[in-house]
Design a protein around this motif. Structure first.
Motif, PDB file in Angstrom:
ATOM      1  N   ARG A  96       0.838  -1.210   0.000  1.00  0.00           N
ATOM      2  CA  ARG A  96       0.000   0.000   0.000  1.00  0.00           C
ATOM      3  C   ARG A  96       0.864   1.248   0.000  1.00  0.00           C
ATOM      4  O   ARG A  96       0.497   2.269  -0.620  1.00  0.00           O
ATOM      5  CB  ARG A  96      -0.920  -0.005   1.231  1.00  0.00           C
ATOM      6  N   PHE A  97       1.999   1.200   0.657  1.00  0.00           N
ATOM      7  CA  PHE A  97       2.905   2.339   0.640  1.00  0.00           C
ATOM      8  C   PHE A  97       3.459   2.573  -0.759  1.00  0.00           C
ATOM      9  O   PHE A  97       3.621   3.718  -1.193  1.00  0.00           O
ATOM     10  CB  PHE A  97       4.048   2.099   1.632  1.00  0.00           C
TER      11      PHE A  97
ATOM     12  N   ARG B 295       1.871   1.954  -3.536  1.00  0.00           N
ATOM     13  CA  ARG B 295       0.808   2.590  -4.309  1.00  0.00           C
ATOM     14  C   ARG B 295       0.656   4.062  -3.941  1.00  0.00           C
ATOM     15  O   ARG B 295       0.363   4.905  -4.792  1.00  0.00           O
ATOM     16  CB  ARG B 295      -0.513   1.854  -4.072  1.00  0.00           C
ATOM     17  N   THR B 296       0.858   4.371  -2.665  1.00  0.00           N
ATOM     18  CA  THR B 296       0.808   5.772  -2.246  1.00  0.00           C
ATOM     19  C   THR B 296       1.920   6.570  -2.911  1.00  0.00           C
ATOM     20  O   THR B 296       1.714   7.719  -3.327  1.00  0.00           O
ATOM     21  CB  THR B 296       0.924   5.868  -0.720  1.00  0.00           C
TER      22      THR B 296
ATOM     23  N   ASP C 208       0.831   7.280  -6.518  1.00  0.00           N
ATOM     24  CA  ASP C 208      -0.258   8.248  -6.644  1.00  0.00           C
ATOM     25  C   ASP C 208       0.164   9.649  -6.231  1.00  0.00           C
ATOM     26  O   ASP C 208      -0.256  10.627  -6.861  1.00  0.00           O
ATOM     27  CB  ASP C 208      -1.454   7.803  -5.788  1.00  0.00           C
ATOM     28  N   GLU C 209       0.973   9.769  -5.190  1.00  0.00           N
ATOM     29  CA  GLU C 209       1.268  11.077  -4.624  1.00  0.00           C
ATOM     30  C   GLU C 209       2.670  11.584  -4.962  1.00  0.00           C
ATOM     31  O   GLU C 209       3.057  12.656  -4.511  1.00  0.00           O
ATOM     32  CB  GLU C 209       1.098  11.034  -3.105  1.00  0.00           C
TER      33      GLU C 209
ATOM     34  N   ARG D  74       8.047  14.578  -0.208  1.00  0.00           N
ATOM     35  CA  ARG D  74       7.070  13.701   0.428  1.00  0.00           C
ATOM     36  C   ARG D  74       7.647  13.052   1.675  1.00  0.00           C
ATOM     37  O   ARG D  74       7.234  11.972   2.087  1.00  0.00           O
ATOM     38  CB  ARG D  74       6.623  12.600  -0.544  1.00  0.00           C
TER      39      ARG D  74
ATOM     40  N   ARG E  29       4.344  12.618   5.797  1.00  0.00           N
ATOM     41  CA  ARG E  29       2.962  12.511   5.324  1.00  0.00           C
ATOM     42  C   ARG E  29       2.137  11.813   6.381  1.00  0.00           C
ATOM     43  O   ARG E  29       2.537  10.779   6.904  1.00  0.00           O
ATOM     44  CB  ARG E  29       2.915  11.704   4.019  1.00  0.00           C
TER      45      ARG E  29
ATOM     46  N   THR F  49      -0.813   9.450   7.927  1.00  0.00           N
ATOM     47  CA  THR F  49      -1.393   8.204   7.453  1.00  0.00           C
ATOM     48  C   THR F  49      -2.589   7.847   8.305  1.00  0.00           C
ATOM     49  O   THR F  49      -2.562   8.011   9.526  1.00  0.00           O
ATOM     50  CB  THR F  49      -0.367   7.060   7.502  1.00  0.00           C
TER      51      THR F  49
END
Length: 325
Positions: A269-270, A272-273, A276-277, A297, A300, A302
């Motif tokens: 999931r990290f 994918r973050t 995206d970001e 970044r 951030r 969470t």
């Protein structure tokens, strides 16, 4: 739960019971607290029969529901949801049920959102979190295509790309750039979600080992002692040298079951973050520009840690470590 205009809360009910049990008349205590005598008798009776649980609110759930959907039908609803990923509007006509009834059944069994289900098996995802920082660290690598100088297809329009395209075979061979890939190595602590990422040129064992040593030092500066590392079955992580490096440092190496990336879901999931970001957030004109943007970044919030990186807990860990040294 007490409504906003309630005369008595749990604390007020206890005060009522204490005054009555001290010998005062129920009518006098009820008048003082602005309630009726039957209400006062009700809370005194509950206190005598149920003990300390008496003043608390009871559940409004009925003892029996004669018109509830039969268990066999509910099982069939859950099966269609898990196996075929159908929604209430599709399941209802198949079983002859209203869509609203199907939705309540799915809600009751925790199947109302597909995002909560494991796609291959259709079972609800069992989420977990380790009890303390450093108990488990997720490590993974994400391959990312390099950006040619001047930008890729997101920066250069189609007409410009066609004008610059080589026409002959020799021109294509001589002008075709070797773009290659970059590899994002990431390590995420399971409890605090504190993460460390680096962009490296490959995913070989020596590169992965060097990254982990730097990541381990990074966690140590935050007062986290790593106990176990969880990785997938990539060739660099399956190497004996990587496992020996962890064992020498007193760290256990755990690998996920093949083709089950959900087990390593924190770092997945990290990744994918990051895409995206950061990586896909805006067009970049070069690889160096994208790499420099990663530094923006650095911090951030969470949702996995109630909107923060648990900095207070990390500071407490540092203080505790300094006091024991």
């Amino acid at each position: 739960m007490s409504h906003r205009n309630a005369r008595l809360t749990v604390h007020g009910r206890r005060i009522l019971v204490e005054r009555v049990l001290s010998g005062r008349p129920v009518a006098h205590v009820a008048a003082e607290m602005g309630i009726s005598r039957p209400t006062a008798h009700k809370w005194v009776r509950r206190r005598r029969t149920e003990g300390d649980a008496g003043p608390h609110d009871r559940s409004s759930k009925p003892r029996s529901t004669p018109h509830r959907t039969p268990p066999v039908v509910e099982t069939e609803v859950c099966r269609l949801r898990s196996e075929r990923k159908l929604g209430p509007a599709r399941i209802g006509p198949i079983l002859g049920l209203p869509a609203s009834t199907v939705h309540r059944i799915l809600l009751r069994h925790g199947l109302n959102r597909l995002a909560w289900l494991d796609r291959p098996t259709g079972r609800p995802i069992r989420r977990y979190e380790r009890d303390r920082p450093g108990e488990l660290v997720h490590v993974d690598i994400r391959k990312l295509g390099n950006i040619p100088d001047g930008g890729g297809h997101k920066v250069m329009d189609r007409r410009t790309a066609m004008d610059n395209k080589p026409t002959t075979t020799d021109q294509r061979k001589s002008c075709k750039p070797v773009i290659g890939h970059s590899y994002i190595h990431s390590a995420v602590d399971d409890h605090s979600r504190l993460a460390c990422s680096e962009i490296l040129p490959d995913e070989r064992q020596h590169t992965a080992i060097a990254f982990w040593q730097r990541a381990n030092a990074f966690f140590a500066t935050h007062g986290i002692t790593v106990e176990r590392v969880l990785t997938d079955n990539g060739s660099c992580y399956k190497s004996k040298l990587f496992t020996q490096t962890l064992t020498t440092a007193g760290i256990a190496h755990k690998k996920i079951r093949p083709y089950r990336p959900q087990t390593n879901g924190k770092v997945e999931r990290f990744n994918r973050t990051l895409l995206d970001e950061w990586a896909h957030l805006r067009p970049y004109t070069s690889n160096d520009e994208r790499t420099a943007a990663l530094a923006d970044r650095a911090e951030r919030p969470t949702s996995g840690c109630q909107g923060s990186f648990a900095e207070a807990e990390l500071h407490e860990l540092r203080a505790r470590r300094e006091s024991t040294c």
